[in-house]
Design a protein around this motif. Structure first.
Motif, mmCIF file in Angstrom:
data_model
loop_
_atom_site.group_PDB
_atom_site.id
_atom_site.type_symbol
_atom_site.label_atom_id
_atom_site.label_comp_id
_atom_site.label_asym_id
_atom_site.label_seq_id
_atom_site.Cartn_x
_atom_site.Cartn_y
_atom_site.Cartn_z
ATOM 1 N N LEU A 141 -19.821 -30.707 -13.385
ATOM 2 C CA LEU A 141 -20.832 -30.613 -11.905
ATOM 3 C C LEU A 141 -21.196 -32.022 -11.403
ATOM 4 C CD1 LEU A 141 -22.840 -27.074 -11.987
ATOM 5 C CD2 LEU A 141 -20.234 -27.775 -10.506
ATOM 6 N N LEU A 197 -12.440 -24.839 -11.601
ATOM 7 C CA LEU A 197 -12.874 -25.059 -11.191
ATOM 8 C C LEU A 197 -12.773 -25.796 -9.228
ATOM 9 C CD1 LEU A 197 -15.298 -27.944 -14.045
ATOM 10 C CD2 LEU A 197 -15.098 -25.705 -13.539
ATOM 11 N N ALA A 198 -11.820 -26.478 -8.707
ATOM 12 C CA ALA A 198 -11.796 -26.810 -7.556
ATOM 13 C C ALA A 198 -9.889 -27.167 -8.168
ATOM 14 C CB ALA A 198 -12.186 -28.110 -7.293
ATOM 15 N N ARG A 258 -18.943 -21.882 -6.265
ATOM 16 C CA ARG A 258 -19.004 -21.682 -7.572
ATOM 17 C C ARG A 258 -19.961 -23.034 -8.093
ATOM 18 N NH1 ARG A 258 -16.346 -20.940 -11.498
ATOM 19 N NH2 ARG A 258 -14.502 -21.583 -12.863
ATOM 20 N N ARG A 259 -19.800 -23.808 -7.530
ATOM 21 C CA ARG A 259 -21.255 -24.304 -7.489
ATOM 22 C C ARG A 259 -22.831 -23.683 -8.097
ATOM 23 N NH1 ARG A 259 -21.470 -30.251 -7.690
ATOM 24 N NH2 ARG A 259 -24.021 -30.128 -7.362
ATOM 25 N N VAL A 296 -16.075 -29.460 -5.912
ATOM 26 C CA VAL A 296 -16.548 -27.838 -6.420
ATOM 27 C C VAL A 296 -16.783 -27.291 -5.225
ATOM 28 C CG1 VAL A 296 -17.951 -26.613 -8.433
ATOM 29 C CG2 VAL A 296 -16.772 -28.576 -8.425
#
Length: 507
Positions: free
Chosen positions: A288, A462-463, A299-300, A295
């Motif tokens: 992160l 994640l992305a 999700r973060r 992100v």
């Protein structure tokens, strides 16, 4: 600017497993490692302040997963020049005086040594050891998909068949394993065994989870590792140290066009070269920090809830001879759990969970020269240990570890030539994936063994074009390469439309 196919941040076993998988698919791969040496949790280095000639495993030392995991079975470490040797006694649990629990490679010999608990040990661990392939496939799956749970059942590379027959092959071992976890992880854990030898022998392995005991996460860890002790490869150590595994992965990566760069700290996504796919062998926290607003907010938020666990403080010793264990045959084991009886280990782990240092800490010890005599130089030999401590502990535990070993090996102090401690708060300097000394890269709770690093349907992506591939993803900690393998295959499919998983066996 040249656009790379893939960049991998971190050169631990998972990062290298991902890089090897991608490179074997014909992609251009670059691995960026912040440390001056490659390997993350699988490095073997000299410690000049202790001894110029001896080599010490910096993090991991003993590797039952290195031969058992589907990734490494497909990769074939032996064919890549890695010799894994297992001692006659997989692990031992000294209890004081001449008493000890001994997990021999031979299940029958182990049962015979446990006396009144021999049949109980055979009944609990024997079937799991017979089904070690199925157990390993279940334990090291992606915890999300049917395909991910079936991978490695047959011990070959690529995906296992998704037929009902393949699923059925896991049903009975899975039910047996689940039932055993419920028994050994809950209030009934004292009912099966009558002797302290058997109780402590299993509890010492459960303590690898660094969690209060009994716990379901600890029970799962204990049952899997105890079963592997009696399986084909035992609790093996690589000849020459853990670095041998890393070096084999790097050789294969470079043979397929991949590149590894050391001393490359990545703090921000702008530090990354342009690439179609990025795989991060990091904790969620570090990921992160690197990715920032790339992100999504949901999700973060989910990753921000990921919990880190209790810690380990490392102590390396140089000895002038073998550890003088009081109990016969303990010296035949490369791995010794130094915690005493079950009740003592429960007290120690509970203290750590409550943020205090126990007077008698749980100590894990590896004497690599038992299985690999070449690690010794004349009479001098390395000894690897760590003690469980609260997260972020600054305490030098050398004396506490020495005192604990001396309880079961009178005269240990007399063979100690030198020692150096890496307190828990400094472990992160050697491996950024160990925040506060958490060598599991995330608390080993039952929830986080499944919802790791969150309960997202895909725990790796994640992305867009960015994947997490560390021990903070399923299946969790250990030198097995599976987190990297799972993530890399998702990247191959989604970013490169590669539907055939490349083989890993030597060309």
């Amino acid at each position: 600017m040249t656009l790379l196919d893939a960049v991998v941040v971190g050169s631990g076993p998972n990062g290298l497993a991902a890089a090897v998988t991608l490179a074997r698919a014909g992609l251009g791969v670059r691995v960026l490692e912040a440390q001056p040496t490659i390997g993350g949790g699988a490095r073997t280095l000299p410690v000049p302040e202790l001894d110029d000639d001896l080599l010490f495993d910096l993090c991991s030392a003993v590797h039952p997963m290195a031969w058992a995991s589907p990734f490494f079975r497909a990769f074939d470490l032996r064919a890549h020049g890695v010799e894994l040797v297992a001692p006659e006694v997989a692990y031992a649990q000294p209890l004081g005086g001449d008493r000890a629990g001994l997990a021999w490679r031979d299940l029958g010999r182990t049962a015979d040594g446990l006396g009144a608990d021999g049949d109980a040990w055979r009944d609990l661990i024997g079937p799991l050891a017979e089904d070690w392939r199925q157990m390993t496939a279940l334990a090291l799956g992606d915890k999300r998909t049917v395909r991910g749970m079936l991978e490695g059942v047959r011990g070959h590379g690529g995906y296992a068949s998704e037929t009902w027959g393949a699923a059925a092959s896991l049903a009975r071992p899975g039910l047996r394993f689940g039932t055993a976890v419920l028994e050994q992880g809950g209030p009934r854990w004292d009912r099966r065994f009558l002797t302290e030898e058997a109780r402590a022998l299993l509890t010492g392995v459960a303590a690898h989870a660094i969690t209060p005991l009994p716990s379901y996460a600890g029970a799962g860890t204990a049952l899997l590792l105890a079963a592997l002790a009696h399986a084909d490869g035992g609790w093996a150590v690589p000849v020459g140290g853990s670095q041998a595994i890393t070096d084999a992965l790097v050789r294969d990566l470079e043979a397929h066009g991949g590149v590894v760069e050391t001393g490359r700290q990545v703090d921000d996504w702008r530090d990354l070269p342009s690439a179609r796919a990025v795989l991060l062998d990091t904790t969620p926290r570090t990921a992160l920090e690197i990715l920032g607003d790339r992100v999504s907010a949901p999700r973060r938020a989910a990753l921000g809830k990921f919990r880190y666990g209790n810690a380990a403080a490392k102590v390396d010793f140089v000895l002038s001879g073998p550890v003088p264990w009081a109990a016969d045959d303990v010296g035949r084991a490369s791995t010794v759990h130094v915690g005493g009886a079950r009740a003592e280990m429960v007290i120690a782990e509970d203290a750590v969970a409550h943020g205090t240092h126990p007077d008698r800490p749980m100590v894990l010890l590896s004497d690599p020269a038992v299985a690999d005599p070449g690690r010794a130089r004349g009479t001098r030999r390395p000894l690897w240990t760590y003690a469980h401590v609260p997260s972020g502990s600054t305490q030098d535990v050398t004396e506490a570890v020495t005192r604990q070993i001396e309880r079961f090996a009178p005269g240990f102090r007399d063979v100690v030539v030198g020692a150096r401690c890496i307190p828990a708060d400094q472990m992160e300097r050697h491996n950024q994936n160990y925040p506060g000394g958490d060598i599991s890269a995330g608390a080993a709770t039952m929830w986080q063994m499944v919802a790791r690093p969150s309960l997202a349907p895909d725990p790796y992506q994640l992305a867009e074009g960015v994947y997490l591939c560390s021990a903070s993803t399923p299946p969790g900690p250990g030198v097995h390469g599976m987190g990297g393998w799972h993530a890399a295959r998702r990247a191959l499919l989604r970013e490169f439309d590669v539907r055939h998983v490349p083989g890993l066996a030597p060309d």
